[in-house]
Design an enzyme around this catalytic site. Structure first.
Site, mmCIF file in Angstrom:
data_model
loop_
_atom_site.group_PDB
_atom_site.id
_atom_site.type_symbol
_atom_site.label_atom_id
_atom_site.label_comp_id
_atom_site.label_asym_id
_atom_site.label_seq_id
_atom_site.Cartn_x
_atom_site.Cartn_y
_atom_site.Cartn_z
ATOM 1 N N GLU A 181 45.514 38.243 8.844
ATOM 2 C CA GLU A 181 44.451 37.630 9.649
ATOM 3 C C GLU A 181 43.732 38.623 10.565
ATOM 4 O O GLU A 181 42.519 38.510 10.772
ATOM 5 C CB GLU A 181 45.021 36.463 10.467
ATOM 6 C CG GLU A 181 45.388 35.234 9.641
ATOM 7 C CD GLU A 181 46.754 35.326 8.967
ATOM 8 O OE1 GLU A 181 47.489 36.318 9.200
ATOM 9 O OE2 GLU A 181 47.092 34.406 8.189
ATOM 10 N N ARG B 53 52.745 34.302 7.148
ATOM 11 C CA ARG B 53 53.103 35.117 5.989
ATOM 12 C C ARG B 53 54.079 36.235 6.379
ATOM 13 O O ARG B 53 55.041 36.516 5.667
ATOM 14 C CB ARG B 53 51.814 35.708 5.410
ATOM 15 C CG ARG B 53 51.832 36.009 3.943
ATOM 16 C CD ARG B 53 50.423 36.298 3.456
ATOM 17 N NE ARG B 53 49.793 35.129 2.866
ATOM 18 C CZ ARG B 53 49.880 34.804 1.585
ATOM 19 N NH1 ARG B 53 50.585 35.551 0.765
ATOM 20 N NH2 ARG B 53 49.282 33.730 1.123
#
Ligand code: UD1
Ligand code: UDP
Length: 374
Positions: free
Chosen positions: A132, A207
């Site tokens: 991100e 993640r």
């Protein structure tokens, strides 16, 4: 008539974009089209239903256990056609997902202006959160409009050399969403199960936390729950199978915790509002819980939302078992420590962010201090 195309694909993007879409729909000088990539499927559809939004395009890309290549390739492939057919004047993307990144990249290739909602959040660690931080930094490079939720986010963009005239501090549209979800008369069978006990609300999905870190997080939570009779936990598990496997292996069989399916945003905000404490690695929940005065232990090493840390309602506890165990236990046993964290704080605006963003898109003069709806 200005044509705005909004593109999003995951649950949190949908929660924060739907209020804006509904606001743009009320403006006579603009038409809004909705394209979902469906990077998420069920979890996205839950939100669309709550906000009563029917997409004009659905790329339907989600695959079981998709990796970052799958997501990026499939979005680039699908979005190109939508952009060419629709020829939008502006494309709006949100935040830091692969949907937002791939869409911004496609717009750059076709030289279509991008508006970035929730711009300027940073950890400045490219691997945390992964991917991100990379996604949002790259989106800032191509965005014509940067809608920053806070002054701090604006300053990040200025430090990076972004044009000051492209940056607008609007607040965060999540507060707009919360205006239509939180209900003081709300009830739910899961809350009845908790009864007078302390509700511990849990979510996890990052993640970079998959595998060992996530197992450590869950082991710490279980140890504390096993040692305390006065609390019960509710954990709506993210649909990622890797998360489910970890949660089921560490937490199943514990009668203090209910592992449930993802709840819709209406339920989620009301569960949060009634919680004693939240443990999460989510981004959005770090913005929501402080508004209710609910302390959050953030199971991550970094956060792009330092506003809540500064206010004292969020604490970064990393992902190691012992540290999470100690901090969680302390907040249950030490009233003074708990009270220090339990204070309402909302650095994210007045719930009128969508109105501000729609005004800017319409070309109205930008005045962040203009009084808006109560
Ligand atoms: C994505 C975003 C992350 C955001 C998160 C919100 C990226 C790289 N990651 O991560 O920034 O915080 O969404 O939740 O963009 N799945 C389903 N049904 C669903 C949703 C997911 O079955 O409705 C399963 C699928 O097997 C899918 C997997 O979850 O392959 C992972 O989804 P994915 O979007 O790749 O990653 P998230 O961890 O959800
Ligand atoms: N949320 C929800 N149902 C759930 C869990 C979370 O509606 O079962 C909402 C939550 O209120 C917040 C958003 O989803 O608005 C956060 O999404 P997530 O944690 O998946 O992503 P992140 O914010 O970390 O990108």
């Amino acid at each position: 008539m200005k044509k705005i195309l909004t593109v999003f694909g995951t649950r949190p993007e949908a929660i924060k974009m739907c209020p804006l879409i509904n606001e743009i729909k009320t403006r006579e000088s603009m038409v809004v089209k909705v394209c979902v990539t469906a990077q998420h499927r069920e979890m996205l559809d839950q939100v669309l239903k709550v906000f009563n939004i029917v997409p004009d395009y659905d790329l339907n890309i989600m695959r079981d256990r998709q990796d970052l290549f799958d997501i990026t390739i499939n979005i680039l492939d699908g979005i190109k056609r939508v952009l060419i057919v629709e020829k939008p004047d502006i494309v709006l993307v949100h935040g830091d997902t692969s949907t937002a990144f791939a869409t911004a990249l496609a717009c750059f290739y076709l030289q279509i202006p991008v508006g970035h909602v929730e711009a300027g959040l940073r950890t400045y660690n490219i691997y945390s959160p992964f991917p991100e931080e990379f996604n949002r930094e790259v989106i800032s490079i191509v965005s014509k409009y940067n809608f920053a939720p806070t002054e701090l986010a604006k300053n990040n963009l200025l430090k990076e050399g972004r044009d000051a005239n492209s940056i607008y501090v609007t607040g965060n549209t999540v507060i707009d969403a919360m205006k239509c979800t939180v209900d003081s008369n709300y009830t739910h069978p899961e809350l009845e199960w908790v009864g007078e006990d302390k509700l511990i609300f849990i979510t996890a999905h990052r993640r970079e936390n998959l595998g060992k870190p996530m197992h450590s997080m869950f082991r710490a939570i279980r140890r504390v729950l096993d040692e305390h009779d006065d609390c019960k936990a509710i954990y709506p598990i993210h649909m990622n199978p890797a998360v489910r496997e970890a949660a089921e292996s560490e937490l199943s069989g514990c009668d203090k915790i209910h592992l449930i399916e993802p709840i819709d945003v209406f339920d989620c905000h009301n569960f949060e509002a009634r919680s004693f404490l939240c443990l999460t690695d989510s981004g959005g929940i770090q913005e929501e819980c402080p508004s209710y005065g609910v302390p959050v232990l953030v199971m991550r090493d970094t956060t792009e939302r330092p506003e809540g840390i500064e206010a004292g309602t969020l604490k970064l506890v990393g992902t190691e078992e012992e540290k999470i165990y100690r901090m969680f236990k302390k907040l249950l046993e030490n009233e003074e420590e708990y009270q220090k964290m339990s204070r309402a704080c909302n650095p994210y605006g007045d719930g009128n962010s969508s109105i501000r963003i729609a005004d800017i898109l319409e070309g109205k003069e930008y005045n962040p201090w203009r009084p808006l709806k109560a």
